[in-house]
Design an enzyme around this catalytic site. Structure first.
Site, PDB file in Angstrom:
ATOM      1  CG  ASP A 492      40.412  53.351  33.937  1.00  0.00           C
ATOM      2  OD1 ASP A 492      40.598  54.222  34.592  1.00  0.00           O
ATOM      3  OD2 ASP A 492      40.843  52.363  34.384  1.00  0.00           O
TER       4      ASP A 492
HETATM    5  C1  BGC Z   1      39.996  49.722  29.062  1.00  0.00           C
HETATM    6  C2  BGC Z   1      39.849  49.909  30.644  1.00  0.00           C
HETATM    7  C3  BGC Z   1      41.128  49.975  31.320  1.00  0.00           C
HETATM    8  C4  BGC Z   1      41.767  51.051  30.759  1.00  0.00           C
HETATM    9  C5  BGC Z   1      43.169  51.074  31.580  1.00  0.00           C
HETATM   10  C6  BGC Z   1      40.805  50.946  28.753  1.00  0.00           C
HETATM   11  O1  BGC Z   1      41.514  50.699  27.233  1.00  0.00           O
HETATM   12  O2  BGC Z   1      39.063  49.686  28.379  1.00  0.00           O
HETATM   13  O3  BGC Z   1      38.896  48.788  30.951  1.00  0.00           O
HETATM   14  O4  BGC Z   1      40.518  50.345  32.672  1.00  0.00           O
HETATM   15  O5  BGC Z   1      42.085  50.973  29.420  1.00  0.00           O
HETATM   16  O6  BGC Z   1      44.229  51.927  31.208  1.00  0.00           O
HETATM   17  C1  NOJ Z   2      39.390  47.910  34.091  1.00  0.00           C
HETATM   18  C2  NOJ Z   2      40.274  48.885  35.179  1.00  0.00           C
HETATM   19  O1  NOJ Z   2      41.514  47.987  35.620  1.00  0.00           O
HETATM   20  C3  NOJ Z   2      39.495  49.229  36.167  1.00  0.00           C
HETATM   21  O2  NOJ Z   2      40.364  50.026  37.112  1.00  0.00           O
HETATM   22  C4  NOJ Z   2      38.348  49.997  35.644  1.00  0.00           C
HETATM   23  O3  NOJ Z   2      37.558  50.605  36.812  1.00  0.00           O
HETATM   24  C5  NOJ Z   2      37.682  49.298  34.693  1.00  0.00           C
HETATM   25  N1  NOJ Z   2      38.425  48.802  33.691  1.00  0.00           N
HETATM   26  C6  NOJ Z   2      36.505  50.324  34.004  1.00  0.00           C
HETATM   27  O4  NOJ Z   2      36.892  51.102  33.393  1.00  0.00           O
END
Ligand code: BGC
Ligand code: NOJ
Length: 818
Positions: A492
């Site tokens: 993400d």
């Molecule tokens: C986090 C990710 C997450 C995303 C969701 C980010 O700040 O690091 O792990 O999936 O937010 O929007």
């Molecule tokens: C948490 C999110 O929920 C997931 O969708 C994503 O793949 C991981 N973070 C990695 O960024």
């Protein structure tokens, strides 16, 4: 160092002191009504949706971290009243008075807290009964003194005005709308019931009530907090009725106990809905219609009903955990596979990433990619629930094949604020549907008709949804024939189309590049993997496989543009430059494409997979798990996005993002390296890390999303426990690939790639209604499998389905040199 121990017999983790490094939590509820509970009784409860139907307040990020929640107080009334009566919280918080004995047992859907102070024992059992929307706190107080005890027991909760975000922000309104009713020992919280809501909460006590409070300040007293309520100190509540401000439920009951006498008091914290046209006691009145809630309260006020409900909950978990159980030479594996990993998988299935001690319950509903992946570990537990989830997810798919990134559990509608454009999302639906078919063999799933974007009239069979998912990728290929990344793929924070210079902008939804250049090798690998599932489905349907040609082309594109010479590259950025290549200064190698491409079989035959996995071992593996990439980004890169916003070693910037580690474990099994796979498995296995609790800091019974990577000062420290795709993927990696018991379209496959030191193991697996008893025996080094089914040797590694009516299949797998 440890803060407790596992009780595998009871399937509990026993916390031996209340001051764990972080609150160590558990979840109450397995269906629609939930509570989060810490080892000191903290946390909150909600019905279905942690944002929109929040029953009680919780203040995140407070000091101490875990404040408020389920407050219980004992007061020794026999002692001189004076300014400092003996009072304490039997769950330690909120009073935090040192106890003579304390123990918290987190179990499957329940938590027990036991404590003792000056001869008064408390035994508290918290759980949500199956089929009803309430939390039970069964409190048993025993007098172990040689003289009679005169005690007061208080229980208190602070009500939330339903929408947890509004509740925490809109004070100009909310401090004036609070309303309650009190009748027959029950406090009803009915804010906003007068207008558009037809639901209310209640807090009931089974014993005779000596008094109550429903106005927070009346209970706590001015300038006092939950750790020293004036009402508890006085031993007397004021029967306050809340009008606005902060409605609470505080109950007071008196206990007179002879030596060695024990009494049980039950508190019920519940949620109830009335029909819209029958909300009030009488038409025109403003009094709650309590006709349908009264029998529920009456039932659970009786200790024998509570006991029966608790036994039913235990039985429910016996059944679920019985679906697969293993006996291997390693206790950490047994414990996680048989108990805790499954339990966490259920929790992630129920709550996706919505509510934990790190997810506030207001931000994220059900994630499209998240929930599809959670299903991979869940589908064998409750296939019908999994099927409904697949259909709910598919209903948030858009006609173009893309999908809302999240949906709200209460409405099941896609979340417009986040929207779509995460280009990996749709492909996960294919994996989830395939997992369901492999588990159940129920092909009617493909015919279930589902709308797009929940628009009536647009329904198509689920199979068409899967095809649109595949085409979505093919409609969005970039300059190298690799899939365009969109807002982000699985990672993400790899935001290659968001050049954000403004603080506070969302990295995921601010998209200021046209997105026609940045490509993802990860999505390419995922596409190949999904295409293999589609091929299996097409074969079964007797159809021409529509995607294998595209998959072949995709593989070619990966080898031409996605292979860096020693490992798979990660992406191309908006300038067409490489991400995850030795050409880069930082971020030269990423874990995700190594995992997904090799899971899809790339390089398995020709040694390139091995080369990539050796690079992972050399460059990414640490004693605490495998980091996401190396070198970590040492500064913010405008063109890479959120990934470089994190200090090195945390989260997506080279943290050990545990979700990805099982992909490498599976990849290692694909090339036959069981020792490596298993070594990686143990590095992040929470139980195996229990002895490091002072470093790991999160719960030793569940996976955390992240463990700080080697670039972080706190290397080895876990964060964001509970709600993570790590749960499902580790379960898949250990059970389906290392232990090798894997559902396929044709039947149950048994093909372990286990550690060389293991002589074998045993497993019991219910599959399509049949009990499989699997005995694995090592005959020598190697992974060649020879199966014997009900005494007869068979060809291959898939146990074909037994004839109808068969109850049991005995499988012996001899594993060794080919
Ligand atoms: C986090 C990710 C997450 C995303 C969701 C980010 O700040 O690091 O792990 O999936 O937010 O929007
Ligand atoms: C948490 C999110 O929920 C997931 O969708 C994503 O793949 C991981 N973070 C990695 O960024």
């Amino acid at each position: 160092m440890r803060y407790g121990h596992f009780d595998d017999e009871q399937r509990e983790y026993v916390i031996e002191r209340p001051d764990t490094p972080l609150p160590w939590i558990n979840y109450l509820g397995c269906e629609e009504h939930f509570g989060i509970i810490s080892n000191t009784g903290g946390g909150y409860s909600f019905n279905r949706d942690a944002r929109l139907r929040r029953l009680t307040r919780y203040r995140y990020n407070s000091a101490p971290l875990d404040t408020g929640g389920r407050c219980l107080y004992l007061r020794d009334d026999a002692l001189e009243p004076g300014p400092a009566p003996l009072m304490w919280s039997p769950s330690w918080q909120p009073m935090r008075r040192e106890l003579d004995h304390y123990e918290c047992r987190h179990g499957m859907g329940y938590t027990l807290i036991r404590s003792r102070l000056k001869g008064i024992e408390a035994n508290i059992r918290y759980f949500v009964p199956l089929g009803d929307s309430l939390e039970i706190w069964e409190v048993t107080i025993a007098n172990r003194r040689s003289r009679a005890a005169d005690l007061s027991l208080f229980a208190a909760v602070e009500f939330c005005l339903w929408d947890a975000l509004d509740d925490a922000t809109n004070f100009q309104r909310n401090l004036s709308v609070g309303e309650v009713e009190v009748a027959d020992g029950v406090i009803y919280h009915k804010s906003e019931y007068r207008e558009r809501r037809n639901h209310f909460a209640y807090f009931a006590c089974s014993a005779e009530v000596a008094g109550f409070d429903t106005q927070r300040e009346a209970f706590l007293g001015p300038y006092r907090g939950w750790e020293s309520p004036a009402g508890v100190q006085a031993g007397l509540l004021t029967n306050s009725i809340a009008h606005g401000w902060q409605p609470i439920g505080a109950q007071h009951t008196r206990l007179q106990l002879k030596p060695d006498e024990a009494k049980t008091v039950v508190f019920l914290l519940g949620y109830h809905e009335n029909p819209t046209d029958d909300k009030f006691e009488t038409a025109g009145s403003q009094i709650l219609n309590k006709r349908s809630v009264t029998p529920i309260i009456a039932r659970y006020r009786q200790p024998q009903e509570v006991e029966a409900a608790f036994l039913a909950l235990r039985h429910y978990w016996d059944e679920l955990l019985g679906k697969l159980s293993v006996t291997t030479p390693d206790p950490h594996t047994n414990r996680m596979v048989n108990i805790w990993n499954v339990y966490q998988v259920m929790t992630t299935f129920n709550l996706s990433r919505s509510a934990s001690y790190f997810e506030s319950g207001v931000g994220r509903g059900m994630g499209f990619r998240d929930s599809n992946q959670d299903l991979l570990g869940f589908v064998h537990l409750a296939p019908e629930r999994a099927r409904q989830r697949i259909l709910d997810l598919a209903a948030t798919q858009l006609p173009g094949g893309g999908a809302y990134h999240q949906y709200q559990p209460l409405t099941k509608l896609g979340n417009n604020d986040i929207g779509s454009g995460f280009n990996d999302d749709p492909l996960w639906l294919v994996l989830a549907a395939a997992a369901h078919l492999k588990e159940t063999g129920d092909w009617s799933l493909l015919e279930d008709r589902v709308a797009y974007d929940n628009q009536p009239g647009t329904e198509e069979p689920l199979y068409a949804h899967l095809q649109r998912s595949m085409r979505y990728t093919l409609d969005r290929l970039g300059p190298h024939g690799l899939p365009l990344i969109g807002r982000a793929d699985w990672n993400d924070c790899l935001n290659l189309n968001c050049f954000s210079e403004t603080p506070g902008q969302s990295f995921q939804t601010t998209t200021n590049k046209d997105g026609k250049v940045a490509e993802s090798v990860f999505i390419a690998g995922l596409f190949v993997l999904a295409a293999q599932e589609m091929a299996g489905i097409a074969r079964h349907q007797g159809e021409v496989d529509a995607f294998s040609e595209a998959a072949n082309k995709m593989e070619e594109a990966i080898w031409v543009a996605g292979w860096d010479g020693e490992w798979f590259r990660r992406a191309y950025d908006d300038f067409g430059n490489l991400v995850g290549s030795k050409e880069c200064q930082e971020g030269q190698i990423f874990i995700e494409p190594q995992g997904v491409c090799i899971m899809a079989g790339l390089g398995v035959e020709d040694g390139l997979a091995q080369q990539a996995l050796d690079a992972v071992a050399d460059r990414l593996a640490t004693a605490h798990g495998i980091v996401l990439h190396q070198p970590a980004y040492s500064r913010y890169y405008l063109h890479l996005g959120e990934i470089s916003s994190y200090p090195p070693g945390y989260k997506e910037n080279a943290g050990i993002f545990c979700h990805t580690n099982p992909w490498i474990m599976i990849a290692e099994t694909r090339i036959g390296r069981g020792d490596r796979a298993y070594d990686y498995y143990l590095r992040i296995n929470p139980s195996a890390r229990e002895g490091l609790s002072e470093v790991h800091r999160c719960e030793p019974y569940v996976y955390a999303q992240m463990i700080a990577g080697r670039d972080a000062p706190a290397h080895g420290e876990a964060k964001n426990s509970w709600l993570t795709g790590t749960a499902a993927w580790n379960y898949v990696a250990i059970t389906q690939w290392i232990l090798g018991i894997r559902p396929t379209f044709e039947g149950l496959e048994v093909t372990p790639v286990m550690p060389s030191t293991w002589d074998g193991f045993e497993a019991e697996r219910y599959y399509r209604g049949v009990r499989y008893l699997v005995q694995v025996e090592r005959t020598g080094p190697g992974n060649e499998v020879q199966l014997e089914v009900d005494g007869h040797p068979i060809e291959g590694t898939v146990v074909t389905l037994p004839p109808a009516g068969a109850q049991e299949v005995r499988v012996i797998a001899k594993v060794g040199p080919g």
